[in-house]
Write a protein that holds these residues in place. Structure first.
Motif, PDB file in Angstrom:
ATOM      1  N   ALA A  91      74.594 -52.300  95.685  1.00  0.00           N
ATOM      2  CA  ALA A  91      75.544 -52.912  94.745  1.00  0.00           C
ATOM      3  C   ALA A  91      76.950 -52.810  95.323  1.00  0.00           C
ATOM      4  CB  ALA A  91      75.484 -52.209  93.394  1.00  0.00           C
ATOM      5  N   HIS A  92      77.756 -53.840  95.111  1.00  0.00           N
ATOM      6  CA  HIS A  92      79.121 -53.890  95.642  1.00  0.00           C
ATOM      7  C   HIS A  92      80.094 -54.273  94.531  1.00  0.00           C
ATOM      8  CE1 HIS A  92      82.248 -56.496  97.942  1.00  0.00           C
ATOM      9  NE2 HIS A  92      82.730 -55.288  97.764  1.00  0.00           N
ATOM     10  N   LEU A  93      81.062 -53.394  94.285  1.00  0.00           N
ATOM     11  CA  LEU A  93      82.136 -53.689  93.340  1.00  0.00           C
ATOM     12  C   LEU A  93      83.469 -53.368  93.988  1.00  0.00           C
ATOM     13  CD1 LEU A  93      82.566 -50.935  90.602  1.00  0.00           C
ATOM     14  CD2 LEU A  93      81.310 -50.568  92.716  1.00  0.00           C
ATOM     15  N   SER A  94      84.557 -53.822  93.366  1.00  0.00           N
ATOM     16  CA  SER A  94      85.872 -53.632  93.979  1.00  0.00           C
ATOM     17  C   SER A  94      86.966 -53.730  92.930  1.00  0.00           C
ATOM     18  CB  SER A  94      86.104 -54.693  95.068  1.00  0.00           C
ATOM     19  OG  SER A  94      87.195 -54.348  95.898  1.00  0.00           O
ATOM     20  N   ASP A  95      88.145 -53.255  93.285  1.00  0.00           N
ATOM     21  CA  ASP A  95      89.374 -53.429  92.519  1.00  0.00           C
ATOM     22  C   ASP A  95      89.251 -53.040  91.038  1.00  0.00           C
ATOM     23  OD1 ASP A  95      91.335 -55.199  94.467  1.00  0.00           O
ATOM     24  OD2 ASP A  95      89.205 -55.614  94.814  1.00  0.00           O
ATOM     25  N   PRO A  96      88.752 -51.835  90.749  1.00  0.00           N
ATOM     26  CA  PRO A  96      88.659 -51.433  89.341  1.00  0.00           C
ATOM     27  C   PRO A  96      90.020 -51.147  88.710  1.00  0.00           C
ATOM     28  CG  PRO A  96      88.017 -49.600  90.755  1.00  0.00           C
ATOM     29  CD  PRO A  96      88.168 -50.814  91.645  1.00  0.00           C
ATOM     30  N   HIS A  97      91.025 -50.796  89.512  1.00  0.00           N
ATOM     31  CA  HIS A  97      92.362 -50.484  88.991  1.00  0.00           C
ATOM     32  C   HIS A  97      92.244 -49.576  87.768  1.00  0.00           C
ATOM     33  CE1 HIS A  97      94.667 -53.051  91.698  1.00  0.00           C
ATOM     34  NE2 HIS A  97      93.675 -53.915  91.612  1.00  0.00           N
ATOM     35  N   VAL A  98      91.726 -48.388  88.027  1.00  0.00           N
ATOM     36  CA  VAL A  98      91.340 -47.478  86.953  1.00  0.00           C
ATOM     37  C   VAL A  98      92.563 -47.015  86.163  1.00  0.00           C
ATOM     38  CG1 VAL A  98      90.108 -45.356  86.394  1.00  0.00           C
ATOM     39  CG2 VAL A  98      89.407 -46.728  88.386  1.00  0.00           C
ATOM     40  N   GLY A  99      92.456 -47.013  84.868  1.00  0.00           N
ATOM     41  CA  GLY A  99      93.499 -46.543  83.970  1.00  0.00           C
ATOM     42  C   GLY A  99      92.934 -45.537  82.989  1.00  0.00           C
ATOM     43  N   PRO A 100      93.723 -45.134  82.009  1.00  0.00           N
ATOM     44  CA  PRO A 100      95.101 -45.590  81.774  1.00  0.00           C
ATOM     45  C   PRO A 100      96.070 -44.993  82.786  1.00  0.00           C
ATOM     46  CG  PRO A 100      94.532 -43.866  80.223  1.00  0.00           C
ATOM     47  CD  PRO A 100      93.271 -44.167  81.000  1.00  0.00           C
ATOM     48  N   LEU A 101      97.194 -45.670  82.955  1.00  0.00           N
ATOM     49  CA  LEU A 101      98.240 -45.197  83.850  1.00  0.00           C
ATOM     50  C   LEU A 101      99.213 -44.345  83.046  1.00  0.00           C
ATOM     51  CD1 LEU A 101      99.516 -45.318  86.677  1.00  0.00           C
ATOM     52  CD2 LEU A 101     100.764 -47.352  85.937  1.00  0.00           C
ATOM     53  N   SER A 124      95.655 -57.012  82.160  1.00  0.00           N
ATOM     54  CA  SER A 124      94.684 -57.769  82.958  1.00  0.00           C
ATOM     55  C   SER A 124      93.456 -56.946  83.318  1.00  0.00           C
ATOM     56  CB  SER A 124      95.347 -58.266  84.258  1.00  0.00           C
ATOM     57  OG  SER A 124      96.403 -59.145  83.982  1.00  0.00           O
ATOM     58  N   HIS A 125      93.577 -55.618  83.193  1.00  0.00           N
ATOM     59  CA  HIS A 125      92.489 -54.719  83.580  1.00  0.00           C
ATOM     60  C   HIS A 125      92.117 -53.848  82.385  1.00  0.00           C
ATOM     61  CE1 HIS A 125      92.792 -55.906  87.760  1.00  0.00           C
ATOM     62  NE2 HIS A 125      94.097 -55.828  87.626  1.00  0.00           N
ATOM     63  N   ASP A 126      90.866 -53.967  81.969  1.00  0.00           N
ATOM     64  CA  ASP A 126      90.402 -53.359  80.730  1.00  0.00           C
ATOM     65  C   ASP A 126      89.356 -52.290  81.032  1.00  0.00           C
ATOM     66  OD1 ASP A 126      90.040 -53.301  77.778  1.00  0.00           O
ATOM     67  OD2 ASP A 126      88.046 -54.039  78.303  1.00  0.00           O
ATOM     68  N   VAL A 135      80.683 -63.395 104.751  1.00  0.00           N
ATOM     69  CA  VAL A 135      81.801 -62.568 104.298  1.00  0.00           C
ATOM     70  C   VAL A 135      81.920 -62.764 102.786  1.00  0.00           C
ATOM     71  CG1 VAL A 135      84.271 -62.103 104.528  1.00  0.00           C
ATOM     72  CG2 VAL A 135      82.957 -62.887 106.518  1.00  0.00           C
ATOM     73  N   VAL A 136      81.608 -61.716 102.014  1.00  0.00           N
ATOM     74  CA  VAL A 136      81.482 -61.845 100.566  1.00  0.00           C
ATOM     75  C   VAL A 136      82.575 -61.049  99.862  1.00  0.00           C
ATOM     76  CG1 VAL A 136      79.992 -61.477  98.563  1.00  0.00           C
ATOM     77  CG2 VAL A 136      78.983 -62.137 100.768  1.00  0.00           C
ATOM     78  N   GLY A 137      83.282 -61.717  98.949  1.00  0.00           N
ATOM     79  CA  GLY A 137      84.266 -61.064  98.103  1.00  0.00           C
ATOM     80  C   GLY A 137      83.799 -61.022  96.666  1.00  0.00           C
ATOM     81  N   VAL A 138      84.230 -60.010  95.926  1.00  0.00           N
ATOM     82  CA  VAL A 138      83.859 -59.876  94.514  1.00  0.00           C
ATOM     83  C   VAL A 138      85.116 -59.806  93.657  1.00  0.00           C
ATOM     84  CG1 VAL A 138      81.619 -58.772  94.922  1.00  0.00           C
ATOM     85  CG2 VAL A 138      83.679 -57.351  94.775  1.00  0.00           C
ATOM     86  N   PRO A 139      84.986 -60.123  92.360  1.00  0.00           N
ATOM     87  CA  PRO A 139      86.152 -60.052  91.465  1.00  0.00           C
ATOM     88  C   PRO A 139      86.554 -58.600  91.206  1.00  0.00           C
ATOM     89  CG  PRO A 139      84.323 -61.323  90.499  1.00  0.00           C
ATOM     90  CD  PRO A 139      83.780 -60.588  91.668  1.00  0.00           C
ATOM     91  N   SER A 140      87.670 -58.430  90.519  1.00  0.00           N
ATOM     92  CA  SER A 140      88.019 -57.106  90.012  1.00  0.00           C
ATOM     93  C   SER A 140      86.954 -56.657  89.019  1.00  0.00           C
ATOM     94  CB  SER A 140      89.376 -57.147  89.311  1.00  0.00           C
ATOM     95  OG  SER A 140      89.555 -56.012  88.483  1.00  0.00           O
ATOM     96  N   ALA A 141      86.554 -55.394  89.130  1.00  0.00           N
ATOM     97  CA  ALA A 141      85.506 -54.868  88.247  1.00  0.00           C
ATOM     98  C   ALA A 141      85.996 -54.649  86.822  1.00  0.00           C
ATOM     99  CB  ALA A 141      84.974 -53.551  88.815  1.00  0.00           C
ATOM    100  N   SER A 142      87.306 -54.792  86.587  1.00  0.00           N
ATOM    101  CA  SER A 142      87.844 -54.542  85.250  1.00  0.00           C
ATOM    102  C   SER A 142      88.568 -55.746  84.660  1.00  0.00           C
ATOM    103  CB  SER A 142      88.808 -53.344  85.288  1.00  0.00           C
ATOM    104  OG  SER A 142      89.884 -53.581  86.181  1.00  0.00           O
ATOM    105  N   ALA A 143      88.405 -56.935  85.266  1.00  0.00           N
ATOM    106  CA  ALA A 143      89.140 -58.115  84.805  1.00  0.00           C
ATOM    107  C   ALA A 143      88.666 -58.546  83.420  1.00  0.00           C
ATOM    108  CB  ALA A 143      88.968 -59.260  85.794  1.00  0.00           C
TER     109      ALA A 143
END
Length: 311
Positions: free
Chosen positions: A6-16, A42-44, A243-251
């Motif tokens: 499994a491949h995920l990316s860009d979770p931008h983990v919060g809260p900040l 934008s990130h939930d 070459v595979v890109g994935v969305p943000s995991a928290s969008a």
């Protein structure tokens, strides 16, 4: 049984958390302002939790995360990032490479690597060294770091000549091994020329492409653009490396996440040895238009096409 990745990316983990005044210097000041003005919406984290639960339910043998755990590289984010990685699974079953937000200012990357080093430790036991090698089932995961601190409003990355040379040596050695493992490269920035807009690109994408042209790989995975994508790079003998890109995991399913291919999602791969090579089946899972986790179609790695429901 096929090996499942499994491949995920860009979770931008919060809260900040609220930064201290002395921490808001340089790029962090503009980054925090952007976070307050709208990026935080934008990130939930509820969406991210839903995605992680769905991912774990798929029974993957290994999980790859291609960076941007952090937002503005605060020390308080390092523990949050580690907690997120632990939710994905034990370090033996989860591999990480950092993104540009993880190296937001000088010192940020070192802090993240110290906190999450177990997920970047290669099979020889050396932590936080790039490129790193992890062998899992039939695949050889090669982790690269394109994460560098940059000026405000710049999100570019760079591998650098030493890392590129080491990656070439490693990929070439893997290609000549008896039984030849399936070489899977992990990187945050899109590594092909034109893969990201100016100011967000991999600065040495042309050098990376030339290296892949000499030694090849079976699959390259990245994040950064927050969109499902599929491209090809020329490998030895004319072989097209997917070459595979994935969305943000928290969008979120609204805002920029409402656009096709941008809702929270991840990729699932199945690797199976076929003769002297490998068959790689790839599909997407993520939020559908109603905000429910679902199958969203497949990647046709032979023709470089996204098929199925728009993500």
């Amino acid at each position: 049984m096929p090996f499942r990745l499994a491949h995920l990316s860009d979770p931008h983990v919060g809260p900040l958390g609220r930064p201290r005044l002395h921490q808001l210097f340089g790029k962090r000041a503009t980054g925090y302002a952007n976070w307050q003005r709208g990026r935080s919406r934008s990130h939930d984290m509820a969406t991210l939790s839903l995605l992680v639960a769905d991912l774990r339910a798929q029974g993957a043998d290994h999980v790859a995360c291609t960076g941007d755990l952090c937002n503005i590289g605060l020390p308080s984010e390092w523990a949050t990032a580690r907690a997120f990685m632990e939710a994905l699974g034990p370090s033996a079953d989860v591999s990480l490479v950092p993104g540009n937000h993880d190296a937001y200012v000088r010192g940020s990357l070192e802090g993240l690597l110290a906190s999450c080093g177990a997920y970047i430790t290669d099979d020889s036991g050396v932590p936080a060294h790039f490129p790193y090698l992890r062998r899992r089932g039939p695949i050889a995961l090669v982790g690269l770091s394109s994460a560098i601190p940059t000026k405000p409003f710049v999100a570019s990355g760079r591998l650098g000549p030493p890392q590129l040379a080491a990656a070439e040596t490693l990929l070439r050695a893997l290609a000549t091994e008896p039984g030849r493992p399936c070489r899977v490269v992990m990187i945050h920035h899109p590594p092909h020329p034109g893969g990201a807009s100016p100011g967000r690109e991999l600065k040495d994408a042309a050098a990376f492409a030339a290296m892949i042209g000499r030694v090849g790989a079976e699959l390259v995975m990245h994040g950064h653009n927050h969109v499902a994508s599929l491209a090809r790079m020329a490998g030895p003998g004319g072989f097209g490396v997917p070459v595979v890109g994935v969305p943000s995991a928290s969008a979120l399913p609204d805002g920029h996440g409402a656009l096709p291919g941008r809702r929270a999602g991840y990729a699932l791969y199945e690797f199976e040895k076929v003769g002297d090579g490998y068959a790689i089946a790839a599909r997407r899972r993520g939020l559908d238009a109603s905000g429910v986790m679902a199958d969203l179609g497949s990647f046709d790695l032979k023709t470089a096409a996204l098929t199925g429901t728009a993500a």
